[in-house]
Design an enzyme around this catalytic site. Structure first.
Site, PDB file in Angstrom:
ATOM      1  N   ASN A   1     -12.687  -2.964   2.796  1.00 39.27           N
ATOM      2  CA  ASN A   1     -13.538  -1.787   2.925  1.00 39.27           C
ATOM      3  C   ASN A   1     -14.574  -1.843   1.804  1.00 39.27           C
ATOM      4  OD1 ASN A   1     -12.113  -0.723   5.111  1.00 39.27           O
ATOM      5  ND2 ASN A   1     -10.601   0.208   3.762  1.00 39.27           N
TER       6      ASN A   1
ATOM      7  N   ASP B   1       0.853  -1.189   0.000  1.00 36.07           N
ATOM      8  CA  ASP B   1       0.000   0.000   0.000  1.00 36.07           C
ATOM      9  C   ASP B   1       0.891   1.241   0.000  1.00 36.07           C
ATOM     10  OD1 ASP B   1      -3.203   0.564   1.022  1.00 36.07           O
ATOM     11  OD2 ASP B   1      -1.774   2.230   1.079  1.00 36.07           O
TER      12      ASP B   1
ATOM     13  N   HIS C   1      -6.935  -5.732   2.231  1.00 31.04           N
ATOM     14  CA  HIS C   1      -5.793  -5.161   2.944  1.00 31.04           C
ATOM     15  C   HIS C   1      -5.261  -6.237   3.883  1.00 31.04           C
ATOM     16  CE1 HIS C   1      -6.697  -0.715   2.290  1.00 31.04           C
ATOM     17  NE2 HIS C   1      -7.880  -1.233   2.031  1.00 31.04           N
TER      18      HIS C   1
ATOM     19  N   THR D   1     -12.221   3.474  -1.341  1.00 30.87           N
ATOM     20  CA  THR D   1     -11.842   4.591  -2.225  1.00 30.87           C
ATOM     21  C   THR D   1     -11.472   4.113  -3.624  1.00 30.87           C
ATOM     22  OG1 THR D   1      -9.541   4.500  -1.476  1.00 30.87           O
ATOM     23  CG2 THR D   1     -11.025   6.014  -0.313  1.00 30.87           C
TER      24      THR D   1
ATOM     25  N   HIS E   1     -10.219  -5.378  -3.241  1.00 29.94           N
ATOM     26  CA  HIS E   1      -8.870  -5.518  -2.685  1.00 29.94           C
ATOM     27  C   HIS E   1      -8.963  -5.877  -1.210  1.00 29.94           C
ATOM     28  CE1 HIS E   1     -10.090  -1.279  -2.428  1.00 29.94           C
ATOM     29  NE2 HIS E   1      -9.393  -1.206  -1.299  1.00 29.94           N
TER      30      HIS E   1
HETATM   31  P1  AMP Z   1      -9.685   1.466   0.265  1.00 28.57           P
HETATM   32  O1  AMP Z   1      -9.880   2.701   1.102  1.00 28.57           O
HETATM   33  O2  AMP Z   1     -10.046   0.221   0.985  1.00 28.57           O
HETATM   34  O3  AMP Z   1     -10.357   1.597  -1.076  1.00 28.57           O
HETATM   35  O4  AMP Z   1      -8.131   1.337   0.040  1.00 28.57           O
HETATM   36  C1  AMP Z   1      -7.453   1.792  -1.083  1.00 28.57           C
HETATM   37  C2  AMP Z   1      -6.000   1.742  -0.740  1.00 28.57           C
HETATM   38  O5  AMP Z   1      -5.254   1.880  -1.929  1.00 28.57           O
HETATM   39  C3  AMP Z   1      -5.526   2.851   0.205  1.00 28.57           C
HETATM   40  O6  AMP Z   1      -5.011   2.251   1.391  1.00 28.57           O
HETATM   41  C4  AMP Z   1      -4.468   3.585  -0.594  1.00 28.57           C
HETATM   42  O7  AMP Z   1      -3.385   3.999   0.199  1.00 28.57           O
HETATM   43  C5  AMP Z   1      -4.067   2.529  -1.617  1.00 28.57           C
HETATM   44  N1  AMP Z   1      -3.524   3.042  -2.859  1.00 28.57           N
HETATM   45  C6  AMP Z   1      -4.035   4.003  -3.660  1.00 28.57           C
HETATM   46  N2  AMP Z   1      -3.270   4.178  -4.749  1.00 28.57           N
HETATM   47  C7  AMP Z   1      -2.251   3.288  -4.650  1.00 28.57           C
HETATM   48  C8  AMP Z   1      -1.118   2.966  -5.459  1.00 28.57           C
HETATM   49  N3  AMP Z   1      -0.881   3.615  -6.613  1.00 28.57           N
HETATM   50  N4  AMP Z   1      -0.268   1.994  -5.039  1.00 28.57           N
HETATM   51  C9  AMP Z   1      -0.515   1.342  -3.875  1.00 28.57           C
HETATM   52  N5  AMP Z   1      -1.570   1.602  -3.068  1.00 28.57           N
HETATM   53  C10 AMP Z   1      -2.421   2.563  -3.439  1.00 28.57           C
END
Ligand code: AMP
Length: 113
Positions: free
Chosen positions: A86, A30, A101, A94, A99
């Site tokens: 999430n 991440d 985590h 977001t 995905h």
């Molecule tokens: P979520 O809030 O569950 O949708 O998590 C999305 C995650 O993607 C967040 O923890 C971000 O920090 C991560 N993220 C966004 N863009 C990137 C990227 N280019 N490379 C790695 N992680 C990312």
């Protein structure tokens, strides 16, 4: 379905710190880690959200979950870890690409709400 940042990572249009890849999943660090181990595991066959898993055949879901467990074990040993999905607005999802985590590498606290 518009391309998300994770589509671009899968398609190698964006760089990522990849920790594991096979035919079924891609796992990468991440970009904004919340723990010493913070890795995202995405299926190569796109699904938008945990909420849409019913659109995926159960065999593929099983392969995905097995991969998440294998990667978590590789990264954290026997110390334990947390897996988070999430979902939607209230879940603060977001990126509209399924995905998991994987969080670990320390004693985690529990304050998700
Ligand atoms: P979520 O809030 O569950 O949708 O998590 C999305 C995650 O993607 C967040 O923890 C971000 O920090 C991560 N993220 C966004 N863009 C990137 C990227 N280019 N490379 C790695 N992680 C990312």
């Amino acid at each position: 379905m518009s391309a998300t940042v994770f589509d671009k990572i899968i398609n190698k249009q964006l760089p990522a710190d990849i920790v594991y890849e096979d035919d079924v999943v891609l796992a990468f660090k991440d970009i904004n880690p919340q723990a010493p181990v913070h890795v995202l595991v995405i299926p190569k066959h796109k699904c938008r959200s945990f909420a849409d898993l019913d659109e995926v055949n159960t065999g593929a879901v099983g392969q995905y979950m097995h991969a998440v467990a294998k990667i978590a074990k590789q990264l954290t040993g026997d110390a334990g870890y947390r897996v988070v999905f999430n979902v939607g607005k209230d879940g603060q999802q977001t990126v509209d690409y399924l995905h998991a985590h994987i969080l670990g590498g320390k004693q985690l606290s529990w304050h998700p709400a």
